[in-house]
Scaffold this active site. Structure first.
Site, PDB file in Angstrom:
ATOM      1  N   GLY A  27       0.724  -1.143  -0.120  1.00 56.58           N
ATOM      2  CA  GLY A  27       0.058  -0.165  -0.007  1.00 56.58           C
ATOM      3  C   GLY A  27       0.786   1.285   0.056  1.00 56.58           C
ATOM      4  N   ASP A  84      -5.688  -0.959  -9.459  1.00 60.42           N
ATOM      5  CA  ASP A  84      -4.516  -0.067 -10.102  1.00 60.42           C
ATOM      6  C   ASP A  84      -4.702  -0.229 -11.581  1.00 60.42           C
ATOM      7  OD1 ASP A  84      -2.615   0.787  -7.930  1.00 60.42           O
ATOM      8  OD2 ASP A  84      -2.373  -1.574  -7.468  1.00 60.42           O
ATOM      9  N   ILE A 160       6.145 -14.909  -0.299  1.00 59.34           N
ATOM     10  CA  ILE A 160       6.418 -16.138  -0.979  1.00 59.34           C
ATOM     11  C   ILE A 160       5.841 -16.466  -2.146  1.00 59.34           C
ATOM     12  CG2 ILE A 160       4.506 -17.372   0.259  1.00 59.34           C
ATOM     13  CD1 ILE A 160       6.551 -19.900   0.231  1.00 59.34           C
ATOM     14  N   GLN A 203      17.013  -0.557   3.622  1.00 56.36           N
ATOM     15  CA  GLN A 203      18.428  -1.096   3.385  1.00 56.36           C
ATOM     16  C   GLN A 203      18.106  -2.526   3.442  1.00 56.36           C
ATOM     17  OE1 GLN A 203      21.549  -0.025   6.066  1.00 56.36           O
ATOM     18  NE2 GLN A 203      20.558   2.110   6.176  1.00 56.36           N
ATOM     19  N   LYS A 234      22.661   8.428   2.406  1.00 55.19           N
ATOM     20  CA  LYS A 234      22.868   7.150   3.278  1.00 55.19           C
ATOM     21  C   LYS A 234      22.112   6.131   2.209  1.00 55.19           C
ATOM     22  CE  LYS A 234      22.331   5.739   7.753  1.00 55.19           C
ATOM     23  NZ  LYS A 234      21.802   5.746   8.989  1.00 55.19           N
ATOM     24  N   GLY A 364     -23.137  -2.761  -6.055  1.00 56.86           N
ATOM     25  CA  GLY A 364     -22.492  -3.534  -5.025  1.00 56.86           C
ATOM     26  C   GLY A 364     -23.414  -4.943  -4.986  1.00 56.86           C
ATOM     27  N   CYS A 391     -25.794   1.300 -11.312  1.00 57.86           N
ATOM     28  CA  CYS A 391     -25.699  -0.333 -10.980  1.00 57.86           C
ATOM     29  C   CYS A 391     -26.938  -0.682  -9.983  1.00 57.86           C
ATOM     30  CB  CYS A 391     -24.516  -0.918 -10.837  1.00 57.86           C
ATOM     31  SG  CYS A 391     -24.404  -2.648 -11.351  1.00 57.86           S
ATOM     32  N   HIS A 515     -21.533   1.173 -15.263  1.00 56.14           N
ATOM     33  CA  HIS A 515     -20.543   1.689 -14.393  1.00 56.14           C
ATOM     34  C   HIS A 515     -19.825   2.725 -15.090  1.00 56.14           C
ATOM     35  CE1 HIS A 515     -20.814  -0.889 -11.004  1.00 56.14           C
ATOM     36  NE2 HIS A 515     -21.133  -1.806 -11.549  1.00 56.14           N
ATOM     37  N   GLU A 517     -18.419   5.232 -14.285  1.00 53.11           N
ATOM     38  CA  GLU A 517     -17.099   5.919 -13.396  1.00 53.11           C
ATOM     39  C   GLU A 517     -15.778   4.997 -14.035  1.00 53.11           C
ATOM     40  OE1 GLU A 517     -18.976   2.392 -10.859  1.00 53.11           O
ATOM     41  OE2 GLU A 517     -19.630   4.037 -12.146  1.00 53.11           O
TER      42      GLU A 517
END
Length: 551
Positions: A27, A84, A160, A203, A234, A364, A391, A515, A517
């Protein structure tokens, strides 16, 4: 090098690749960092695309709860993907496809299907080369035809689940010339209690990355403020990168300002230099400034919009939030979103909604919160408050009309109440035999015919529109005549499906099964959202509101 006959992997596809990994914690904003880099490269004249790698075993994001992973974003081809991908579409101004999302589930499913079909000619099927080659194949095929492909690896280095993907990246580095591939690592640079920027997490993250054979070329430090020069030095010393390859990405009020921030840091110039693209880039004086002009445009008015949802987190409604922001950009308005919990509006909705200049009821699934959404629809209808239903919000507007205007007691959606005496919303006919939940809804871009001389025709300025869909239920055709008998009009249809509704007796009451949007962009705001904001500006005194009821 020819394509591998066993795995089908062709290493000649694609031109330049920027891989973005993340460390310390999830995040951090890897996607926004990658999208911002892509925006700057596009400004410089390059054709940029993006790939999002999600290490989860789900084939796609379609069955995931928003609490788990934020909203499910729908692409034009019907792909249900990580949110994303929405950021990439908004920042790059391009439409992605399902091929631009690579998941562990999608890759393993393909490899196993090929094994079952005997395509590997009896060979032992292994992570290397079969899975890693399939990962690389997907990335390269998505990159074909572009100048630069940004590849974001979801999760955090050390997980993993990410190991096969990071191994695929290591192989990429082996196959490509140095100037054709770039590794960007995004890490957290927190503050200590005495106000010192701490580099130890970075690091350790880079050490983890190097242990699997990857050396970052660029480090981007996410922090509350810009990195101090001493902090950059650094990080450079301990992580073995040049100081001028360490960049700040501090917190900003608006994610659309991130490209401006990293441009000020010189990230785009460094990327182009490392990829050997400087001579191909447009001169600085000729580069597009449209993005900067848009996101820094003055907004001399403000507006409060109530978003009535059941998920108490912004990521669940990210595209709606952004679409309202885009409408604000276009109209010169600061749009403030009031998060209203649909579970609580049954008793308190009038107090909370009274603070808003407009109401949005989003999509939803499931029964939770539907009573609150119906109450929000009723409030907007009765009080003449500009309303936009998306929707499920569209469907709840139908239910509210059936119950409270037509008097059909117990009317509901068959999804919410299978025993309703009046299923005004019912299952799509082609869904009756569907057993699998994933990827089986009515998905992707569909065209809607619009009735002339209606609000919908005014909103879109055309006799048709194309928007993205994600639903299993629709208005029951048996109730259409009754529903349209008392103030409700279905002004948009796709064959026998009701797609858009409106109320001519209301200042602005607009619902859509789609939708919209998902198609909204900073430079191309969604028409329904723009019309909602314009209606609210025109019909409401925005100086009188109760700020205490904001959620």
């Amino acid at each position: 090098m020819p394509a591998d006959p066993d795995t089908g992997y062709d290493p000649s596809l694609g031109r330049k690749f920027v891989f973005v990994t993340g460390g310390v914690m999830s995040g951090l904003g890897k996607g926004i960092t990658a999208a911002s880099t892509g925006r700057l490269l596009a400004n410089a004249g390059f054709d940029v695309t993006a790939v999002k790698v999600d290490p989860y075993l789900n084939v796609d994001a379609g069955t995931m709860n928003p609490y788990e992973h934020g909203e499910v974003y729908v692409l034009k081809d019907g792909g249900e993907v990580d949110l994303d991908l929405g950021n990439y579409e908004r920042f790059l101004g391009t439409d992605m496809t399902f091929d631009h999302n690579v998941t562990t589930g999608k890759t393993y499913e393909h490899v196993i299907e090929r094994e079952r079909a005997g395509d590997y000619l009896g060979k032992t099927v292994q992570i290397i080369p079969h899975v890693t080659d399939d990962i690389k194949r997907r990335i390269r095929e998505a990159a074909e035809g572009s100048d630069v492909c940004l590849v974001e690896i979801g999760g955090t280095v050390g997980d993993i689940e990410s190991m096969p993907f990071l191994e695929a990246l290591r192989q990429f580095a082996h196959e490509e010339d140095d100037e054709d591939i770039l590794f960007t690592h995004v890490t957290l640079v927190p503050y200590s209690k005495n106000g010192e920027q701490k580099t130890k997490p970075t690091q350790h993250s880079v050490k983890e990355l190097r242990s699997i054979g990857l050396q970052p070329d660029i480090l981007v430090g996410r922090s509350e403020d810009r990195l101090d020069p001493s902090t950059k030095e650094k990080i450079a010393l301990f992580c073995d990168v040049p100081t001028d390859a360490v960049f700040s990405n501090p917190d900003v009020e608006d994610i659309y300002h991130v490209p401006l921030m990293v441009e000020d840091e010189g990230l785009d110039e460094h990327v182009m230099e490392r990829l050997g693209l400087v001579d191909e880039a447009l001169p600085k004086a000729e580069r597009s400034t449209e993005w900067r002009d848009l996101v820094t445009r003055d907004r001399d008015r403000d507006l409060d919009v109530a978003l009535v949802g059941k998920y108490a987190l912004e990521d669940a409604y990210m595209s709606i939030h952004e679409a309202l922001k885009h409408a604000g950009i276009q109209t010169g308005t600061e749009v403030n979103v009031l998060w209203v919990d649909a579970d609580e509006t049954r008793a308190e909705h009038e107090q909370r909604l009274a603070a808003a200049d407009a109401v949005v009821v989003p999509g939803g699934f499931g029964s939770r919160g539907t009573d609150g959404k119906i109450e929000a629809v009723r409030y907007a209808r009765k009080n003449g408050v500009p309303f936009l239903g998306l929707c499920l919000g569209f469907q709840m507007a139908v239910v509210e009309h059936a119950r409270n205007v037509l008097g059909l007691e117990g009317a509901h959606s068959a999804e919410i109440d299978p025993d309703t005496p009046h299923p005004v919303i019912d299952l799509l006919p082609d869904q009756y035999e569907t057993e699998d939940m994933g990827g089986t809804m009515r998905l992707g871009a569909h065209e809607t015919d619009i009735e002339p001389e209606t609000l919908a025709a005014e909103v879109y300025g055309a006799d048709s529109c194309t928007e993205r869909h994600r639903h299993r239920y629709e208005v029951n055709p048996e109730y259409i005549d009754a529903l349209e008998s008392d103030g409700l009009v279905f002004s948009g249809r796709a064959d026998n499906r009701m797609e858009i509704l409106e109320r001519p007796d209301h200042p602005f009451f607009f619902g859509t099964q789609a939708h919209p949007e998902f198609r909204s962009r900073p430079d191309r705001a969604s028409p329904p959202f723009v019309s909602l904001v314009e209606a609210a500006l025109g019909s409401t005194d925005t100086t009188e509101r109760n700020a205490d009821v904001r959620l």
